[in-house]
Design a protein around this motif. Structure first.
Motif, short mmCIF file in Angstrom:
data_model
loop_
_atom_site.label_atom_id
_atom_site.label_comp_id
_atom_site.label_asym_id
_atom_site.label_seq_id
_atom_site.Cartn_x
_atom_site.Cartn_y
_atom_site.Cartn_z
N MET A 132 -33.48 -60.56 49.68
CA MET A 132 -33.31 -59.10 49.68
C MET A 132 -34.34 -58.43 48.76
SD MET A 132 -29.16 -58.73 49.47
CE MET A 132 -28.08 -59.41 50.73
N ALA A 133 -34.59 -59.08 47.61
CA ALA A 133 -35.54 -58.51 46.66
C ALA A 133 -36.96 -58.50 47.22
CB ALA A 133 -35.49 -59.30 45.35
N LEU A 134 -37.25 -59.43 48.17
CA LEU A 134 -38.58 -59.50 48.77
C LEU A 134 -38.72 -58.61 50.00
CD1 LEU A 134 -39.12 -63.37 48.55
CD2 LEU A 134 -40.12 -61.61 47.09
N ALA A 135 -37.62 -57.99 50.43
CA ALA A 135 -37.66 -57.14 51.61
C ALA A 135 -38.53 -55.91 51.35
CB ALA A 135 -36.24 -56.71 51.99
N ALA A 187 -24.09 -40.84 38.79
CA ALA A 187 -24.05 -42.29 39.03
C ALA A 187 -24.79 -42.66 40.31
CB ALA A 187 -22.59 -42.76 39.12
N LEU A 188 -24.68 -41.83 41.34
CA LEU A 188 -25.39 -42.10 42.60
C LEU A 188 -26.90 -42.07 42.40
CD1 LEU A 188 -23.33 -40.12 45.26
CD2 LEU A 188 -23.78 -42.58 45.26
N LEU A 189 -27.35 -41.16 41.55
CA LEU A 189 -28.79 -41.01 41.33
C LEU A 189 -29.38 -42.09 40.42
CD1 LEU A 189 -29.01 -37.12 40.87
CD2 LEU A 189 -29.68 -38.46 42.87
N ALA A 190 -28.59 -42.59 39.47
CA ALA A 190 -29.15 -43.46 38.44
C ALA A 190 -28.76 -44.93 38.59
CB ALA A 190 -28.71 -42.96 37.07
N THR A 191 -27.50 -45.21 38.86
CA THR A 191 -27.03 -46.60 38.75
C THR A 191 -27.68 -47.57 39.75
OG1 THR A 191 -25.10 -46.05 40.08
CG2 THR A 191 -24.83 -46.01 37.69
N PRO A 192 -27.99 -47.19 41.00
CA PRO A 192 -28.64 -48.18 41.90
C PRO A 192 -29.96 -48.69 41.34
CG PRO A 192 -27.77 -46.36 43.17
CD PRO A 192 -27.66 -45.96 41.74
N PHE A 193 -30.74 -47.81 40.70
CA PHE A 193 -32.02 -48.23 40.14
C PHE A 193 -31.82 -49.13 38.92
CE2 PHE A 193 -32.79 -44.24 42.36
CZ PHE A 193 -33.87 -44.59 43.16
N VAL A 194 -30.84 -48.79 38.08
CA VAL A 194 -30.57 -49.61 36.90
C VAL A 194 -30.05 -50.98 37.32
CG1 VAL A 194 -29.22 -49.79 34.78
CG2 VAL A 194 -30.07 -47.55 35.53
N ALA A 195 -29.14 -51.01 38.29
CA ALA A 195 -28.59 -52.29 38.76
C ALA A 195 -29.68 -53.13 39.42
CB ALA A 195 -27.44 -52.04 39.74
N ALA A 196 -30.58 -52.48 40.19
CA ALA A 196 -31.68 -53.22 40.83
C ALA A 196 -32.59 -53.84 39.79
CB ALA A 196 -32.46 -52.28 41.75
N SER A 197 -32.90 -53.11 38.72
CA SER A 197 -33.73 -53.67 37.65
C SER A 197 -33.04 -54.85 36.98
CB SER A 197 -34.03 -52.57 36.62
OG SER A 197 -34.74 -51.51 37.21
N ALA A 198 -31.73 -54.72 36.76
CA ALA A 198 -30.97 -55.82 36.15
C ALA A 198 -30.95 -57.05 37.05
CB ALA A 198 -29.55 -55.36 35.85
N LEU A 199 -30.87 -56.84 38.36
CA LEU A 199 -30.88 -57.97 39.30
C LEU A 199 -32.22 -58.69 39.26
CD1 LEU A 199 -29.04 -56.52 42.43
CD2 LEU A 199 -28.23 -58.31 40.88
N LYS A 200 -33.31 -57.93 39.20
CA LYS A 200 -34.63 -58.56 39.14
C LYS A 200 -34.78 -59.41 37.88
CE LYS A 200 -36.94 -54.98 41.89
NZ LYS A 200 -37.87 -53.82 41.87
N ILE A 201 -34.25 -58.91 36.78
CA ILE A 201 -34.29 -59.68 35.53
C ILE A 201 -33.45 -60.95 35.66
CG2 ILE A 201 -33.62 -59.65 33.09
CD1 ILE A 201 -34.26 -56.63 33.11
N LEU A 256 -20.00 -47.95 41.08
CA LEU A 256 -21.42 -47.80 40.74
C LEU A 256 -21.70 -48.32 39.33
CD1 LEU A 256 -21.91 -44.28 42.32
CD2 LEU A 256 -23.23 -46.31 42.93
N ILE A 257 -20.86 -47.94 38.37
CA ILE A 257 -21.04 -48.44 37.00
C ILE A 257 -20.80 -49.95 36.96
CG2 ILE A 257 -20.13 -48.35 34.65
CD1 ILE A 257 -19.51 -45.40 35.11
N GLY A 258 -19.81 -50.39 37.70
CA GLY A 258 -19.51 -51.83 37.73
C GLY A 258 -20.66 -52.64 38.28
N ALA A 259 -21.45 -52.06 39.20
CA ALA A 259 -22.59 -52.78 39.76
C ALA A 259 -23.60 -53.12 38.67
CB ALA A 259 -23.25 -51.93 40.85
N ILE A 260 -23.76 -52.23 37.71
CA ILE A 260 -24.68 -52.52 36.60
C ILE A 260 -24.17 -53.71 35.79
CG2 ILE A 260 -25.71 -51.63 34.48
CD1 ILE A 260 -25.54 -48.84 35.67
N GLY A 261 -22.88 -53.69 35.48
CA GLY A 261 -22.30 -54.81 34.73
C GLY A 261 -22.38 -56.11 35.50
N ALA A 262 -22.10 -56.05 36.83
CA ALA A 262 -22.17 -57.27 37.65
C ALA A 262 -23.59 -57.82 37.70
CB ALA A 262 -21.66 -56.95 39.06
#
Length: 221
Positions: free
Chosen positions: A83-86, A204-218, A143-149
């Motif tokens: 998914m990250a390479l999509a 949360a809709l505007l910010a959390t998807p980008f923060v969670a995506a960055s955390a997933l890449k890390i 949305l907030i939980g996605a960052i923690g996950a």
């Protein structure tokens, strides 16, 4: 946007095939809320007083039960790396997964809440505000939980760490969600509380998807 709808449909299909996981959160919510009238007693004034807080705390804890599974399965089988390479932003995929998570965990809680609220002798208008507050607030929890996950993905003891990270961030949603119901019960307008919940949801809709995506890449490095 095709990949967004494809991802949403895929996660909903997976949730349908794992119905036991989905029903666990709902049963937990029903059982926790139903235990309070048995423990507190039949005094209606007491039940009405504690109802908003009880329902909201139970919804918050029920929503957390499935957070650690939000990315775990895709991470274990390597799908998350694909998914990250999509050729689409990972944040868009995260948003689709969070929407699917809310539809199978938060939305059922909001729909079930009026039935459970009858145990606390809540009036009709308060039940309506309870549903609106949960519809606005539970997506924020997902949305907030996605960052923690994402931050705890693949960590040993990640479930406990996830709770420690996410619970403090849930407090404003809990306060204004329960406050909206309490305001309607005492004859005040719940508009202020609901407006703040709406603002939390938009932010949360505007910010959390980008923060969670960055955390997933890390987490995948």
């Amino acid at each position: 946007m095709n990949i967004f709808w494809t991802m949403l449909r895929r996660d909903l299909l997976l949730a349908y095939r794992r119905r036991a996981d989905v029903l666990t959160s709902l049963f937990f919510f029903v059982i926790v809320v139903s235990l309070f009238p048995l423990g507190v007693g039949p005094e209606r004034s007491t039940l009405r007083l504690i109802a908003p807080g009880v329902v909201w705390v139970a919804a918050l804890l029920a929503a957390m039960l499935s957070l650690n599974r939000l990315f775990a399965a895709d991470h274990q089988d390597g799908t998350l790396e694909q998914m990250a390479l999509a050729p689409v932003p990972l944040a868009l995929i995260v948003l689709a997964k969070v929407l699917a998570h809310w539809m199978v965990s938060g939305l059922p809680l909001a729909l079930m809440a009026p039935v459970l609220g009858l145990q606390f002798d809540l009036p009709g208008h308060a039940l309506g505000i309870l549903v609106i507050s949960l519809v606005l607030g539970t997506p924020v929890l997902s949305l907030i939980g996605a960052i923690g996950a994402a931050l705890t993905l693949g960590l040993r003891g990640g479930g406990v760490l996830l709770s420690l990270l996410v619970l403090p961030l849930y407090i404003p949603v809990l306060i204004f969600g329960a406050g909206a119901v309490e305001s309607s019960m005492i004859g005040m307008s719940p508009q202020g509380h609901l407006s703040l919940l709406g603002a939390f949801l938009l932010l949360a809709l505007l910010a959390t998807p980008f923060v969670a995506a960055s955390a997933l890449k890390i987490a995948m490095e």
